[in-house]
Scaffold this active site. Structure first.
Site, mmCIF file in Angstrom:
data_model
loop_
_atom_site.group_PDB
_atom_site.id
_atom_site.type_symbol
_atom_site.label_atom_id
_atom_site.label_comp_id
_atom_site.label_asym_id
_atom_site.label_seq_id
_atom_site.Cartn_x
_atom_site.Cartn_y
_atom_site.Cartn_z
ATOM 1 N N LYS A 1 48.721 44.981 58.185
ATOM 2 C CA LYS A 1 48.665 45.499 56.820
ATOM 3 C C LYS A 1 47.690 46.682 56.790
ATOM 4 O O LYS A 1 46.652 46.650 57.481
ATOM 5 C CB LYS A 1 48.187 44.389 55.879
ATOM 6 C CG LYS A 1 48.297 44.701 54.391
ATOM 7 C CD LYS A 1 47.867 43.481 53.558
ATOM 8 C CE LYS A 1 48.012 43.726 52.060
ATOM 9 N NZ LYS A 1 47.645 42.523 51.281
ATOM 10 N N SER B 1 51.071 41.169 47.851
ATOM 11 C CA SER B 1 50.947 42.579 48.169
ATOM 12 C C SER B 1 51.226 42.915 49.628
ATOM 13 O O SER B 1 51.442 44.085 49.943
ATOM 14 C CB SER B 1 49.515 43.028 47.845
ATOM 15 O OG SER B 1 48.583 42.359 48.685
ATOM 16 N N SER C 1 48.974 36.836 48.346
ATOM 17 C CA SER C 1 49.559 38.058 48.915
ATOM 18 C C SER C 1 50.147 37.914 50.313
ATOM 19 O O SER C 1 50.789 38.834 50.801
ATOM 20 C CB SER C 1 48.528 39.190 48.918
ATOM 21 O OG SER C 1 48.409 39.726 47.623
#
Lengths: 482, 470
Positions: free
Chosen positions: A77, A152, A176
């Site tokens: 990420k 996310s 997330s």
């Protein structure tokens, strides 16, 4: 096909020299080149770098010094700092920012010779539940490209679900990792707070953020957890005995295990399609010997409310450093405050600014007690409620997300609906305990995730249970067709 | 405070920085245990209560010298590591003024804004993240005059140096003072609006600054004006203060517990183990020297003013030196010499500009012993002392190598006396006529003849006898 193999299978083939790290990396790069234009999983991929890392990994393998996952590619990420590679948090305010240091997890991956494939798409600063808030590109659900992947950590979930990477890392502040894992039909694991170092993870909400892995199987997730977990003296909140040992992953059984079902996570907020898949799974697991008991955790009703006080409050302070003085682009204004205001005003996205505003308000003199302090009190109550349940049960069982993947843009006009999608996942962040999402089946052709939560430091047991649950569910290994 | 960068003064801008003190995205703080220990020891030395559980807070505000947009500090009445203590400050009359300490907390320093020669501003973050201990005196204030403020600072600095927690260099900013000053009419209860003074980089400027502010505030009120609540800077060159920023309304710093740091919790055992490491503090030493050695406040004050100076003295006494004689030699000859040469008496004080003196307590003791047993005269002692400073040899060694031994040989001295009497008929006549003071001159002549080596007391006696015979 190399890209369809699990991380553990790949690692075995790499160790036996059946394939080379370069071949594996090249296969993933080819797949990214072929599919990512439509998926939008990655923000930065540097094939040159990837192949160089693969060559290094191969040296480790050849010298016999490799670890359990040496040579296996992994996607990160874009909120984890990578020395020499861009780290933007999908925000314009960090456009072209290249950190001068590696996050602790990144260092661990490099040490173990995993190959960093690239940085994945996300909601800006991890604020959002759909990856639609990326400042750079849209991200699509591999099961239906017109749907959001969740967020996310959407890019990391899509990379693994679409077989662009066998493994990826995300961060989970209110769900997330688990929610996009659920929406993309893969495994997503949030370890106990403090088992994976946060050093080098660009902070959203320090007391809730936790790095964790995505994989296409529990076995893969357990293997990478062993690599990334461990005490880190750079992180004050790191736990002393943080390192995980999942060597006993396959030794568990479901017979006689006691799962709690909090009725607050099976209520009217949950889509009927999701509920029916979850209930089918419960029936299936009962046959395996699991004993289910309904329990009540009234504090869950406050989960979303307190999340939207605590997380923005911490974020408002954590994001104050982005003022254009030391790094990132700068837009000149009147004096320091004027320049900071202009830089922040123009380069932060709407959602980020909204949360900074909420958090600033919640911490302000006169409101602090009523909002932030009160939310922390409720948080403590919620953690205690769960502790009591864990004293009696092996795990808490629930849907991961109240809904399956939704159409991109569908919730633009309904931000509350988007926030309610975190209902089932927030409690684990509030209490710091581990939680994992597995694919339980499909509803309308889209994945439905189930969530298992365990007590603080019970990560290995939780993964053992998840492994057994996965074995009992044929749906767990269904893949999208791309 | 939260990273491992070196703490030092000056240096090329932004050369002592790391991701943590620069507040780079993703970096996390880890508290420096030594800094916490230093604050706790200071708090104990200043008679404070210790917060057995203490947390760090974030103080949120925007300023370019603040890399994270917040400063990690400690908020609250009883949360700071130390609170509700006091410092006793001795005054010249031998009395004590007790200054209440409200709190001692730990925070991180900020960077420094600099105006660039090319125009515009830059920020040097070398200082950012350096541990900063803030000692806050009580309110309502106990300090009533500029002199008291200065004495308080002097005493506080001594304690910090005794504890070894700070080098006390005000000129380098490693110790800073930001007095809040307000005035009131004699007998009035309520204090006037306060101003805060910054940039005071010496004890003198603390005293002058407060004096100036007091007079300025009086002038403002007497001309019918109102004192504005503001932060003012001190200009050392013009010895005046200037307005920096108004504090019309209290800033909202949105304090909250820093979620990146876990609460500090201390056990009684740990605190007691720290208490056991406290040295004898200056005031206790000062009182002991007066009681045990019969010293005056001035002597005791000079000896205890610096811990290394006191240490030198105590080593001498431990070796068997006469305390008064030893302290006299320290405070006169040794002090004078050190002052002239810029040398220091302890390795901790030595640096690029200050060499370590060769004189140890043992050296000085050896010299004093020779004076006491009459081997050398006071004058010879000074010569040996000078020689000792250069060579680092012991007094006895220097004496053996030279012919500086005191002459106490009666016959030799008698011979000199006779010679002097013969060569100075006029003074001898005066002596005979009753001007006995003139013997000093005659003795002096003998001393001269002996190149200062004659035992002066013996010369005096024998001269007297010879004059009677003459």
């Amino acid at each position: 096909m190399l890209t369809e193999l699990s991380a553990v299978e790949l690692a075995a083939k790499l160790r036996s020299r059946e394939v080379s790290a370069t071949e594996v990396a090249q296969a993933q790069l080819n797949r990214i080149a072929e599919l990512d234009a439509n998926l939008g999983a990655f923000l930065h991929v540097s094939p040159e770098n990837v192949l160089e890392e693969a060559a290094n990994a191969q040296k480790l393998l050849d010298s016999g010094e490799g670890g359990a996952l040496t040579g296996v590619p992994i996607a990160l990420k874009d909120n984890m700092c990578t020395l020499g590679l861009p780290t933007t948090c999908a925000s314009k305010i960090l456009e072209n920012y290249i950190p001068p240091y590696d996050a602790t997890v990144v260092g661990r991956l490099r040490e173990q010779g995993l190959v960093l494939l690239g940085k994945t798409n996300m909601d800006e600063f991890a604020m959002g539940g759909s990856t639609e808030k990326s400042a750079y590109r849209s991200c699509h659900n591999p099961w239906d490209l017109t749907c959001a992947p969740g967020g996310s950590s959407g890019g990391s979930a899509v990379a693994v679900a679409g077989s662009l990477a066998p493994l990826s890392l995300g961060s989970d502040t209110g769900g997330s990792i688990r929610q996009p894992a659920s929406l993309c039909g893969i495994v997503g694991f949030k370890p106990t707070y403090g088992r994976v170092s946060r050093y080098g993870l660009v902070a959203f909400s320090s007391s809730l953020d936790q790095i964790g892995p995505f994989g296409r199987s529990v076995e893969d997730v357990a293997a990478i957890s062993d690599v990334i977990s461990g005490y880190d003296h750079h992180d004050s909140t790191s736990l002393p005995n943080a390192g995980m040992d999942n060597s006993g992953l396959k030794d568990g059984t479901l017979k006689g295990k006691r799962f709690a079902l909090p009725k607050e996570l099976f209520g009217s907020g949950i889509e009927p399609g999701v509920l029916s898949v979850i209930h089918e799974t419960i029936d299936l697991l009962k046959k395996e010997g699991v004993e289910f008991t309904e329990v009540s955790v009234p504090s869950i009703a406050q989960a979303v409310t307190i999340y939207y006080i605590i997380a923005p409050a911490e974020a408002s302070s954590n994001l104050a450093r982005f003022d254009g003085v030391r790094y990132g682009p700068r837009i000149e204004g009147d004096g320091h405050i004027g320049s900071a205001a202009k830089t922040r005003g123009e380069l932060f996205g709407h959602e980020v600014k909204a949360r900074i505003m909420i958090g600033t308000y919640a911490l302000s003199a006169g409101y602090f007690d009523a909002y932030y302090l009160r939310a922390q009190q409720v948080r403590a109550v919620m953690a205690q409620d769960f502790e009591k349940i864990f004293a009696e049960f092996d795990a808490v069982f629930s849907p991961t997300s109240p809904a399956v993947a939704f159409k991109l843009g569908a919730l633009d006009s309904d931000p509350m609906a988007l926030k309610m999608l975190d209902l089932c996942t927030i409690p684990a962040n509030m209490g710091g305990f581990p939680a994992i999402s597995l694919n339980a089946g499909l509803s309308g052709g889209l994945p439905v995730g189930l969530q298992l939560m365990g007590p603080v430091m019970g990560d290995e047991n939780l993964l053992q249970l998840a492994y057994s649950v996965e074995r009992a569910m044929p749906a767990a290994t269904v893949r999208p067709r791309l | 405070m939260f990273c491992r960068c070196e703490v030092a003064f000056g240096g090329e801008p932004n050369t002592r920085v790391c991701p943590v003190c620069l507040g780079l995205p993703g970096a996390l703080p880890v508290p420096n245990k030594k800094a916490i220990e230093f604050v706790l020891r200071t708090a104990l030395a200043l008679n404070c209560k210790i917060a057995m559980r203490s947390v760090f807070h974030r103080k949120n505000y925007f300023y370019p010298d603040l890399p994270k947009g917040f400063q990690v500090s400690q908020y609250g009445e009883t949360n700071p590591l130390g609170y509700h203590g006091f410092l006793d400050v001795p005054n010249a009359e031998g009395g004590i003024k007790r200054i209440g300490i409200r709190r001692i907390h730990l925070e991180e320093d900020t960077g420094k804004l600099m105006h660039l020669p090319s125009g515009g501003s830059g920020v040097d973050y070398n200082r950012a993240g350096v541990p900063l201990m803030e000692v806050v005196t009580d309110f309502p204030p106990d300090i009533n005059t500029p002199d008291e403020a200065r004495e308080y600072m002097v005493q506080l600095r001594q304690i910090l140096l005794y504890l070894g927690v700070c080098d006390g260099k005000m000129e380098e900013g490693s110790m800073r003072c930001e007095p809040n000053i307000s005035i009131r009419l004699e007998g009035a209860e309520e204090l006037g609006t306060k101003t805060e003074l910054k940039n005071l980089n010496s004890f003198r400027s603390v005293q002058l600054g407060i004096q100036f502010e007091t007079r300025r505030q009086i002038a403002v009120l007497e001309s019918g004006g109102k004192v504005a609540q503001e932060t003012r800077g001190w200009n050392d060159a013009t010895e005046t203060s200037f307005a920096m920023r108004l504090k019309e309304s209290e800033n909202d710093y949105r304090y909250f517990e820093d979620p990146d740091l876990i609460p500090m919790e201390f056990t009684e055992e740990y605190i007691e183990s720290l208490r056991a490491t406290l040295p004898e503090l200056p005031l206790a030493k000062y009182r002991r020297y007066m009681a045990d050695y019969g010293m005056t406040t001035k002597e005791a004050g000079v000896l205890t003013g610096d811990k290394h100076w006191a240490g030198f003295f105590e080593q001498g006494v431990a070796l068997g030196a006469d305390p008064k004689l030893f302290s006299n030699w320290m405070n006169s000859e040794l002090a004078k010499y050190l002052n002239e040469t810029g040398q220091v008496i302890h390795a901790d004080l030595a640096d690029d500009h200050h060499a370590l003196s060769k004189i140890t307590p043992n050296h000085l003791l050896g010299l004093i012993v020779l004076i006491q047993d009459g081997t050398i005269s006071g004058k010879t002692a000074k010569d040996i002392f000078r020689e000792m400073l250069v060579s680092g040899d012991q007094a006895s060694g220097i004496l053996a190598k030279s012919n500086l031994t005191q002459i106490s040989d009666d016959e030799q001295i008698k011979a000199w006396c006779k010679e002097v009497i013969q060569n100075n008929p006029d003074p001898v006549a005066k002596y005979k006529s009753g001007v006995i003071n003139v013997i000093g001159f005659l003795v002096g002549q003998v001393m001269k003849q002996s190149q200062g080596r004659a035992n002066a007391q013996l010369v005096q006696e024998l001269m007297k006898a010879e004059l009677e015979n003459a």
